[in-house]
Design a protein around this motif. Structure first.
Motif, mmCIF file in Angstrom:
data_model
loop_
_atom_site.group_PDB
_atom_site.id
_atom_site.type_symbol
_atom_site.label_atom_id
_atom_site.label_comp_id
_atom_site.label_asym_id
_atom_site.label_seq_id
_atom_site.Cartn_x
_atom_site.Cartn_y
_atom_site.Cartn_z
ATOM 1 N N CYS A 146 0.858 -1.190 0.000
ATOM 2 C CA CYS A 146 0.000 0.000 0.000
ATOM 3 C C CYS A 146 0.883 1.226 0.000
ATOM 4 O O CYS A 146 1.750 1.396 0.871
ATOM 5 C CB CYS A 146 -0.906 -0.015 1.229
ATOM 6 S SG CYS A 146 -2.023 1.411 1.344
ATOM 7 N N THR A 147 0.704 2.089 -0.988
ATOM 8 C CA THR A 147 1.494 3.309 -1.097
ATOM 9 C C THR A 147 0.561 4.497 -1.233
ATOM 10 O O THR A 147 -0.213 4.586 -2.202
ATOM 11 C CB THR A 147 2.437 3.246 -2.316
ATOM 12 O OG1 THR A 147 3.309 2.118 -2.179
ATOM 13 C CG2 THR A 147 3.269 4.515 -2.411
ATOM 14 N N ASP A 148 0.624 5.388 -0.247
ATOM 15 C CA ASP A 148 -0.213 6.600 -0.253
ATOM 16 C C ASP A 148 -1.688 6.274 -0.460
ATOM 17 O O ASP A 148 -2.407 6.944 -1.199
ATOM 18 C CB ASP A 148 0.263 7.580 -1.325
ATOM 19 C CG ASP A 148 1.651 8.105 -1.050
ATOM 20 O OD1 ASP A 148 2.023 8.180 0.138
ATOM 21 O OD2 ASP A 148 2.376 8.425 -2.014
ATOM 22 N N GLY A 149 -2.131 5.186 0.189
ATOM 23 C CA GLY A 149 -3.532 4.815 0.123
ATOM 24 C C GLY A 149 -3.943 4.126 -1.165
ATOM 25 O O GLY A 149 -5.134 3.949 -1.407
ATOM 26 N N GLU A 150 -3.010 3.708 -1.983
ATOM 27 C CA GLU A 150 -3.323 3.017 -3.224
ATOM 28 C C GLU A 150 -2.734 1.619 -3.193
ATOM 29 O O GLU A 150 -1.522 1.439 -3.048
ATOM 30 C CB GLU A 150 -2.784 3.792 -4.427
ATOM 31 C CG GLU A 150 -3.265 3.274 -5.763
ATOM 32 C CD GLU A 150 -4.766 3.361 -5.930
ATOM 33 O OE1 GLU A 150 -5.333 2.543 -6.669
ATOM 34 O OE2 GLU A 150 -5.391 4.275 -5.321
ATOM 35 N N PRO A 151 -3.570 0.559 -3.316
ATOM 36 C CA PRO A 151 -3.062 -0.818 -3.284
ATOM 37 C C PRO A 151 -2.144 -1.110 -4.467
ATOM 38 O O PRO A 151 -2.347 -0.605 -5.579
ATOM 39 C CB PRO A 151 -4.338 -1.661 -3.356
ATOM 40 C CG PRO A 151 -5.437 -0.745 -2.922
ATOM 41 C CD PRO A 151 -5.037 0.607 -3.399
ATOM 42 N N ILE A 152 -1.138 -1.919 -4.226
ATOM 43 C CA ILE A 152 -0.223 -2.341 -5.288
ATOM 44 C C ILE A 152 -0.007 -3.845 -5.170
ATOM 45 O O ILE A 152 -0.105 -4.415 -4.077
ATOM 46 C CB ILE A 152 1.131 -1.604 -5.223
ATOM 47 C CG1 ILE A 152 1.781 -1.806 -3.847
ATOM 48 C CG2 ILE A 152 0.971 -0.122 -5.536
ATOM 49 C CD1 ILE A 152 3.169 -1.210 -3.741
ATOM 50 N N ILE A 153 0.271 -4.472 -6.294
ATOM 51 C CA ILE A 153 0.581 -5.901 -6.323
ATOM 52 C C ILE A 153 2.091 -6.048 -6.365
ATOM 53 O O ILE A 153 2.758 -5.509 -7.255
ATOM 54 C CB ILE A 153 -0.067 -6.577 -7.548
ATOM 55 C CG1 ILE A 153 -1.588 -6.470 -7.461
ATOM 56 C CG2 ILE A 153 0.356 -8.033 -7.652
ATOM 57 C CD1 ILE A 153 -2.304 -6.963 -8.713
#
Length: 554
Positions: free
Chosen positions: A262-269
């Protein structure tokens, strides 16, 4: 009696005199005192006990007389008081000038005069330890003990949390966030705004969830994602993998995802399951692509179909532990239809002569041309004609496509005019039907909407009845309009009864019969004289051991 003769009455006790109420000095007393001063001179005067008779006193003494004065009120010429009388040198005459009629004006032991009252300063809340020294504490009940002011008990909702009695009970434990319900019990929850309500710590809202006007904020940094207010707002939305940018928002739940961040409230795979890749770079679809497909080959999501020459495709093949693009075959949508294996010249998605495959020829319609769209045959019609399947149709006149494709008319009785189905030549429009035979048509016997609704056929334009039935000319409503009709009454249970108009009749149940049908159902005339289930009337069922005789269960 002389001034030296003792008074016949016993002396008054000072203790009793102290408790007697004080009386205002009378005018006679004042005049006697003035006279006493003039006559005696240096020798003072006192009261004889009732505040009216001047009595000599010892010079320089201000006390009241506790003894009994000569009842004659006569002062000894020598200026001395009756030797039985005693002047208390410690008492002071009331400053108002009124002499205590009891002979005393002093306070009791342990009392102190505060203004006009005697006060025990050992336990007085208004004069604790001394006059005009009130004993009180903020938000508390106080006690004066041995002249010392002490805090007794805090009022409801308050406590002495700083331990200093001098400040009283200055902590509001009903509303204080630092002392909620009791001293040193803070009302705090992780990352949350709280309130102490009646001594109970309550969750209000997450930090940053509302702006200064109390309106919701879209990018609140924290949230209560577990639904438990006792844990506060435990989720940090900017970095929580499980609650990234919102509760339960995580890439871990997407297909084929092994690890996420999770980076700055945005999910990442961050990692896909073996054999899969995130080729569309959309975390919501997860690792949607298979790495052994030609369009998404290997972990780099390479499209092999775009790497070959014109019409020639590369395929995705396994080399060791990795999939890579290798030569072979035609690109999707192309085929080798001319027999030259070095080229894939034919676009089978667009060529009407090779539509969907080599040699698939699309049929050419009249008044149009054949086309191939995405490997499917179609037609392109001239002018205003509509493409209806494989034909070009005039929707204004086509019997099979009247007004719209697939909307056909009844070719046996109708034709299409201006996009509407109408009755053909030789047919009469009877509402929803086109009729050319009124002689045998039971729905239109002898004319439109003259139906033979009951048991008989239509013959020569007249409704007939079968054997054991009686012809009955009736009427029916069509669109609210009464029209002629016929019905055949059952000779066994029904009769044809005239209607009030005298023109029409109707079938009704004969005598001894009753209509026992449910509402909306066809008429059912039942013999109520013998039917055990409807004996004497519909629904009147006889008992098991009874029969129906002449309409009575017996």
């Amino acid at each position: 009696m002389s001034a030296t003769t003792p008074h016949a009455t016993s002396p008054v006790r000072r203790a009793d005199a102290r408790r007697a109420p004080r009386r205002p000095r009378r005018l006679g007393t004042t005049l006697s005192l003035l006279a006493c001063g003039l006559l005696v001179g240096a020798v003072g005067c006192g009261s004889d006990g009732d505040g009216t008779t001047p009595v000599p006193t010892t010079p320089g003494t201000t006390g009241d007389v506790t003894g009994t004065v000569d009842p004659t009120g006569t002062v000894d010429p020598t200026g001395t008081v009756d030797p039985t009388g005693t002047i208390d040198p410690t008492d002071t005459i009331d400053p108002t000038g009124t002499i205590d009629p009891t002979g005393t004006d002093e306070c009791a032991e342990h009392e102190e005069r505060c203004g006009e009252e005697c006060v025990d300063t050992r336990d007085s809340l208004n004069h604790c330890g001394g006059c005009d020294s009130p004993c009180e504490h903020v938000n508390a009940d106080s006690l004066c003990v041995d002249g010392t002011c002490t805090l007794d008990a805090c009022q409801d909702g308050w406590d002495n949390c700083d331990g200093d009695d001098a400040t009283g009970c200055n902590s509001n434990i009903s509303a204080s966030l630092n002392h909620c319900g009791a001293c040193d019990v803070p009302c705090t929850l992780p990352n949350a705004v709280t309130a102490c309500n009646a001594g109970t710590c309550e969750f209000v809202v997450c930090e940053g969830e509302l702006d200064n006007e109390g309106e919701p904020v879209d990018d609140a940094p924290f949230a209560n994602c577990d639904g438990d207010e006792s844990t506060g707002c435990e989720a940090e939305l900017a970095s929580s993998v499980a609650h990234c940018g919102g509760c339960n928002r995580t890439a871990l739940d997407a297909p084929n995802v092994e690890a996420a961040g999770c980076t700055d409230g945005e999910p990442i795979i961050t990692a896909c399951a073996p054999g899969f890749a995130n080729c569309d770079e959309d975390w919501t679809t997860g690792c949607e692509a298979s790495t052994d497909e030609d369009e998404t080959c290997g972990s780099g999501c390479i499209d092999c179909t775009q790497l070959g020459g014109a019409g020639v495709a590369l395929t995705c093949s396994l080399a060791g532990n990795t999939h890579i693009c290798t030569s072979g075959g035609c690109q999707t949508g192309f085929e080798n239809c001319d027999g030259d294996v070095s080229t894939c010249e034919t676009n089978i998605l667009e060529d009407p002569e090779n539509c969907g495959g080599c040699g698939v020829d699309c049929p050419t319609p009249a008044d149009g041309e054949a086309i191939c769209v995405d490997g499917e045959c179609g037609i392109d019609c001239d002018g205003t004609l509509a493409a209806c399947g494989t034909v070009c149709a005039d929707l204004q006149t086509s019997v099979n496509h009247c007004g719209d494709c697939g909307e056909g008319c009844d070719a046996s009785s109708e034709q299409c005019s201006q996009g509407q189905c109408i009755c053909g030549t030789g047919f009469t429009n009877c509402g929803d039907d086109c009729v050319d035979d009124f002689d045998t048509n039971r729905d239109h016997c002898g004319g439109c909407n003259q139906a033979c609704e009951a048991r008989g056929p239509c013959s020569d334009g007249e409704c007939a009845c079968e054997e054991d039935t009686t012809y009955c000319r009736t009427q029916r409503l069509v669109g609210g309009i009464p029209l002629p009709s016929t019905e055949c009454c059952d000779d066994r249970s029904e009769v044809c009864e005239p209607l009030g108009t005298g023109r029409f009749s109707e079938c009704t149940c004969a005598s001894g019969y009753a209509d026992c049908s449910d509402e909306g159902e066809p008429r059912q005339c039942v013999n109520v004289m013998s039917d055990r289930n409807n004996c004497g009337g519909c629904g009147n069922e006889c008992r098991v051991f009874q029969n129906c005789l002449r309409g009575i269960c017996r």
